[in-house]
Design a protein around this motif. Structure first.
Motif, PDB file in Angstrom:
ATOM      1  N   ILE A  76       0.842  -1.189   0.000  1.00  0.00           N
ATOM      2  CA  ILE A  76       0.000   0.000   0.000  1.00  0.00           C
ATOM      3  C   ILE A  76       0.883   1.248   0.000  1.00  0.00           C
ATOM      4  O   ILE A  76       1.783   1.387   0.835  1.00  0.00           O
ATOM      5  CB  ILE A  76      -0.896   0.038   1.253  1.00  0.00           C
ATOM      6  CG1 ILE A  76      -1.719  -1.246   1.350  1.00  0.00           C
ATOM      7  CG2 ILE A  76      -1.802   1.260   1.231  1.00  0.00           C
ATOM      8  CD1 ILE A  76      -2.716  -1.421   0.255  1.00  0.00           C
ATOM      9  N   THR A  77       0.643   2.130  -0.948  1.00  0.00           N
ATOM     10  CA  THR A  77       1.349   3.413  -0.974  1.00  0.00           C
ATOM     11  C   THR A  77       0.311   4.523  -1.071  1.00  0.00           C
ATOM     12  O   THR A  77      -0.427   4.607  -2.059  1.00  0.00           O
ATOM     13  CB  THR A  77       2.307   3.507  -2.176  1.00  0.00           C
ATOM     14  OG1 THR A  77       3.227   2.417  -2.110  1.00  0.00           O
ATOM     15  CG2 THR A  77       3.092   4.818  -2.135  1.00  0.00           C
ATOM     16  N   LEU A  78       0.223   5.348  -0.017  1.00  0.00           N
ATOM     17  CA  LEU A  78      -0.696   6.477  -0.006  1.00  0.00           C
ATOM     18  C   LEU A  78       0.097   7.770   0.170  1.00  0.00           C
ATOM     19  O   LEU A  78       1.102   7.794   0.886  1.00  0.00           O
ATOM     20  CB  LEU A  78      -1.717   6.344   1.134  1.00  0.00           C
ATOM     21  CG  LEU A  78      -2.758   5.228   1.014  1.00  0.00           C
ATOM     22  CD1 LEU A  78      -3.634   5.189   2.265  1.00  0.00           C
ATOM     23  CD2 LEU A  78      -3.620   5.421  -0.214  1.00  0.00           C
ATOM     24  N   GLU A 130      -1.792   1.018  10.245  1.00  0.00           N
ATOM     25  CA  GLU A 130      -2.994   1.858  10.183  1.00  0.00           C
ATOM     26  C   GLU A 130      -3.300   2.272   8.744  1.00  0.00           C
ATOM     27  O   GLU A 130      -4.467   2.395   8.363  1.00  0.00           O
ATOM     28  CB  GLU A 130      -2.805   3.097  11.062  1.00  0.00           C
ATOM     29  CG  GLU A 130      -2.836   2.785  12.555  1.00  0.00           C
ATOM     30  CD  GLU A 130      -2.477   3.987  13.409  1.00  0.00           C
ATOM     31  OE1 GLU A 130      -2.977   4.077  14.545  1.00  0.00           O
ATOM     32  OE2 GLU A 130      -1.684   4.845  12.933  1.00  0.00           O
ATOM     33  N   THR A 131      -2.254   2.478   7.946  1.00  0.00           N
ATOM     34  CA  THR A 131      -2.454   2.838   6.543  1.00  0.00           C
ATOM     35  C   THR A 131      -3.146   1.710   5.786  1.00  0.00           C
ATOM     36  O   THR A 131      -4.040   1.950   4.956  1.00  0.00           O
ATOM     37  CB  THR A 131      -1.102   3.159   5.876  1.00  0.00           C
ATOM     38  OG1 THR A 131      -0.479   4.238   6.578  1.00  0.00           O
ATOM     39  CG2 THR A 131      -1.285   3.557   4.426  1.00  0.00           C
ATOM     40  N   VAL A 132      -2.744   0.455   6.070  1.00  0.00           N
ATOM     41  CA  VAL A 132      -3.392  -0.698   5.429  1.00  0.00           C
ATOM     42  C   VAL A 132      -4.872  -0.742   5.808  1.00  0.00           C
ATOM     43  O   VAL A 132      -5.747  -0.921   4.951  1.00  0.00           O
ATOM     44  CB  VAL A 132      -2.693  -2.012   5.836  1.00  0.00           C
ATOM     45  CG1 VAL A 132      -3.452  -3.217   5.288  1.00  0.00           C
ATOM     46  CG2 VAL A 132      -1.258  -2.030   5.328  1.00  0.00           C
ATOM     47  N   LEU A 133      -5.160  -0.565   7.093  1.00  0.00           N
ATOM     48  CA  LEU A 133      -6.548  -0.605   7.546  1.00  0.00           C
ATOM     49  C   LEU A 133      -7.351   0.565   6.983  1.00  0.00           C
ATOM     50  O   LEU A 133      -8.546   0.428   6.690  1.00  0.00           O
ATOM     51  CB  LEU A 133      -6.604  -0.600   9.079  1.00  0.00           C
ATOM     52  CG  LEU A 133      -6.059  -1.865   9.768  1.00  0.00           C
ATOM     53  CD1 LEU A 133      -6.151  -1.720  11.277  1.00  0.00           C
ATOM     54  CD2 LEU A 133      -6.817  -3.108   9.312  1.00  0.00           C
ATOM     55  N   LEU A 134      -6.712   1.737   6.832  1.00  0.00           N
ATOM     56  CA  LEU A 134      -7.391   2.886   6.242  1.00  0.00           C
ATOM     57  C   LEU A 134      -7.784   2.593   4.803  1.00  0.00           C
ATOM     58  O   LEU A 134      -8.891   2.920   4.361  1.00  0.00           O
ATOM     59  CB  LEU A 134      -6.484   4.121   6.312  1.00  0.00           C
ATOM     60  CG  LEU A 134      -7.034   5.400   5.662  1.00  0.00           C
ATOM     61  CD1 LEU A 134      -8.312   5.855   6.365  1.00  0.00           C
ATOM     62  CD2 LEU A 134      -5.980   6.509   5.689  1.00  0.00           C
ATOM     63  N   ARG A 135      -6.869   1.982   4.061  1.00  0.00           N
ATOM     64  CA  ARG A 135      -7.176   1.624   2.670  1.00  0.00           C
ATOM     65  C   ARG A 135      -8.314   0.607   2.615  1.00  0.00           C
ATOM     66  O   ARG A 135      -9.193   0.677   1.764  1.00  0.00           O
ATOM     67  CB  ARG A 135      -5.917   1.070   1.985  1.00  0.00           C
ATOM     68  CG  ARG A 135      -6.122   0.685   0.538  1.00  0.00           C
ATOM     69  CD  ARG A 135      -6.518   1.858  -0.312  1.00  0.00           C
ATOM     70  NE  ARG A 135      -6.814   1.460  -1.691  1.00  0.00           N
ATOM     71  CZ  ARG A 135      -7.795   1.947  -2.407  1.00  0.00           C
ATOM     72  NH1 ARG A 135      -8.593   2.865  -1.896  1.00  0.00           N
ATOM     73  NH2 ARG A 135      -7.993   1.534  -3.642  1.00  0.00           N
ATOM     74  N   LEU A 136      -8.309  -0.358   3.559  1.00  0.00           N
ATOM     75  CA  LEU A 136      -9.395  -1.338   3.617  1.00  0.00           C
ATOM     76  C   LEU A 136     -10.718  -0.642   3.937  1.00  0.00           C
ATOM     77  O   LEU A 136     -11.762  -0.968   3.350  1.00  0.00           O
ATOM     78  CB  LEU A 136      -9.083  -2.403   4.669  1.00  0.00           C
ATOM     79  CG  LEU A 136     -10.164  -3.462   4.895  1.00  0.00           C
ATOM     80  CD1 LEU A 136     -10.462  -4.230   3.617  1.00  0.00           C
ATOM     81  CD2 LEU A 136      -9.754  -4.422   6.009  1.00  0.00           C
ATOM     82  N   ALA A 137     -10.680   0.326   4.838  1.00  0.00           N
ATOM     83  CA  ALA A 137     -11.897   1.081   5.175  1.00  0.00           C
ATOM     84  C   ALA A 137     -12.448   1.778   3.936  1.00  0.00           C
ATOM     85  O   ALA A 137     -13.672   1.792   3.709  1.00  0.00           O
ATOM     86  CB  ALA A 137     -11.591   2.101   6.276  1.00  0.00           C
ATOM     87  N   ALA A 138     -11.559   2.363   3.125  1.00  0.00           N
ATOM     88  CA  ALA A 138     -11.999   3.040   1.899  1.00  0.00           C
ATOM     89  C   ALA A 138     -12.693   2.060   0.961  1.00  0.00           C
ATOM     90  O   ALA A 138     -13.715   2.384   0.342  1.00  0.00           O
ATOM     91  CB  ALA A 138     -10.798   3.687   1.202  1.00  0.00           C
TER      92      ALA A 138
END
Length: 554
Positions: free
Chosen positions: A80-82, A152-160
């Protein structure tokens, strides 16, 4: 190309063939049909799982055949890259709807705001509820991505993705880099999935226990097993037991057919000698003797051919039976030069404060062949600590000293030059070691013959890890302190087992940062260190309890 067509959640591959530009065939006529439910996609590294996922998402185009997605599709890739400057609401894809809501609430009734919102008037509530369900309830919608940890970034992407309410959701190794707390939230998200097709590629056994079916990708085709990981293992064990019996019976049949063929040949040779003797004795007229000779030859040819056909058929059955036996080879290597005496000091830390992370003052002494696990929450600074110990990063204060040859295997595996072969990469780290010695050891790491000549850049994920592990462990001088950062990331379960067996042969000190508690226990960790504001001795039971709790309660 993957194209949404039907409104019902489904996924279909029809006569799917894919070849790489160099002609290598990954799939040849693969057919696959998936309806609603949770699917665990498993298979050894190199089986084609990542290629299949890229075909399903449309990132790759089939050479032949089609991929059809029924409904909308969302995909969580491995890496994941945000943009770190993005606000959380932008990362969730709801920023425009939030702004439209604010404008309407302030009295602006422009039609464009209503068009932006559509029917999604509760978008903020849904977003906050989704974040809360993933353990991100405290991050807020106005913070930036750069303030979040990797997990948290991985989970944020999953939330999206969940906010999109997709009909088909693909998760590729979603637990990589997640601490136990984040993994628990992911497990709960999988447990609560009931809205369509969910396909998970993972080596996380606990995650795979939560699926409805296992799809095993093997030899270019998919085999289905009902239930989660344990049910799959049990079914495979039963299959292998039956396959073993079939193979033993086929081998016995080959031996019997060989014996019968030899007996037939012996009888025919004896009969031929008897016929020649009768002819020499003059007991039969020449015409009759010739006729009998031709008849005997024809009969002998038919009999011999019958037994040869039976033997060939038996050999084919044996080959088919052997193909059903899984050959999950294990790494078997001796590394005597890595041994460290029990009383020898290997590593010391004196009031060490790394440049990043939570650690403020770390003091530690490692003696002899200890096996130490570095555990902690995402963002605690485990990777930074390892990079500081290797000298890659300078500390803010304090000192770290090593007293034995040391090697570090990082997550990104950049110890390998992608242009060089596996053998050349190993030789580069082992000056003075002969080519024969290197190749002999590489064979024990399952790189035999031409496999050792393959460029590192062309290897699959698991093969690349195995090559990096070989180059690191076979380096000269032999490493007596081996440091590893999340070594099981991106590995299938067979590769994790191979890594575990390789580390069983290692006789030096180990320092491993990992969230994978079953792996750490399998490699016989002797000390557990929790990385927080200080380095603190702990136990695996306490680690599981601490890391599964919300961050503010730790």
């Amino acid at each position: 190309m993957a194209t949404p067509t039907a409104p019902s959640a489904s996924l279909t591959c029809s006569a799917l063939t894919f070849r790489w530009p160099d002609g290598t065939t990954v799939f040849d006529g693969l057919s696959l049909s998936v309806g609603r439910g949770r699917i665990g996609l498993v298979g050894n590294n190199g089986a084609g799982k990542s290629t299949l996922m890229r075909l399903l998402t449309g990132e790759l185009r089939p050479t032949e055949g089609t991929v059809t997605i029924g409904g909308s599709l969302a995909h969580l890739p491995q890496n994941i890259t945000l943009d770190t400057t993005l606000r959380v609401d932008h990362a969730l894809g709801i920023a425009e709807r939030r702004e439209a809501l604010r404008a309407i609430e302030s009295g602006d009734v422009d039609e464009k705001h209503f068009e932006t919102i559509g029917d999604d008037w509760d978008v903020e509530e849904r977003a906050l509820a989704t974040l809360g369900s993933l353990g991100l309830g405290d991050i807020g919608l106005d913070r930036t991505v750069g303030e979040l940890s990797g997990g948290e970034t991985v989970l944020l992407r999953l939330a999206a993705l969940l906010l999109e309410r997709p009909d088909v959701l693909l998760l590729d190794e979603p637990t990589n880099n997640l601490d136990l707390f984040a993994r628990r939230r992911l497990y709960e998200a999988v447990d609560s999935w009931h809205s369509g097709v969910l396909i998970v590629v993972s080596h996380d056994r606990e995650l795979l226990e939560r699926v409805d079916r296992i799809a095993e990708l093997r030899a270019g085709s998919v085999n289905w097993y009902g239930g989660g990981w344990s049910a799959y293992q049990e079914a495979v064990a039963t299959e292998q037991e039956a396959a073993g019996r079939t193979l033993r019976a086929a081998e016995a049949d080959v031996r019997r057919q060989k014996r019968e063929l030899e007996e037939t040949r012996t009888k025919l040779a004896r009969r031929q000698r008897t016929g020649k003797k009768a002819e020499l004795d003059g007991g039969l007229p020449k015409i009759l003797a010739g006729r009998r000779k031709r008849s005997a030859q024809e009969s002998a040819g038919k009999l011999r051919g019958l037994h040869e056909d039976r033997l060939n058929e038996a050999r084919e059955r044996r080959e088919e039976a052997a193909d059903a036996i899984r050959d999950d080879a294990e790494i078997r290597v001796r590394l005597p030069h890595t041994a460290v005496p029990a009383g020898r000091t290997v590593l010391t830390l004196e009031e060490l404060r790394p440049r990043f992370g939570r650690l403020r003052e770390g003091t530690l002494q490692v003696n002899g062949p200890e096996r130490i696990a570095l555990v902690g929450r995402n963002g605690a600074g485990k990777t930074t600590l390892l990079r500081t110990l290797t000298g890659e990063l300078a500390p803010l204060s304090g000192e770290a000293r090593t007293f034995v040859p040391t090697r570090f295997l990082p997550q990104r595996l950049d110890v390998l030059d992608p242009e060089l072969s596996v053998a050349a990469n190993t030789a580069r780290l082992a000056p003075g070691v002969t080519d024969n010695q290197i190749r002999s050891q590489l064979a024990r790491f399952l790189f035999q013959g031409k496999r050792a000549e393959q460029p590192a850049g062309t290897l699959s994920g698991g093969e690349r890890f195995r090559a990096a592990l070989a180059a690191t462990m076979l380096a000269a001088p032999a490493p007596q302190l081996l440091m590893m950062d999340e070594p099981t990331n991106n590995l299938d379960i067979a590769s994790v087992r191979q890594l575990t067996s390789a580390l069983e042969s290692y006789e030096g000190a180990l320092l491993i940062a990992s969230h994978d508690l079953p792996f750490l226990e399998a490699v016989s960790v002797t000390r557990w260190l929790l990385v927080d504001e200080e380095l603190r001795e702990t136990t695996p039971e306490e680690v599981a309890e601490l890391l599964a709790a919300p961050a503010d309660s730790v």
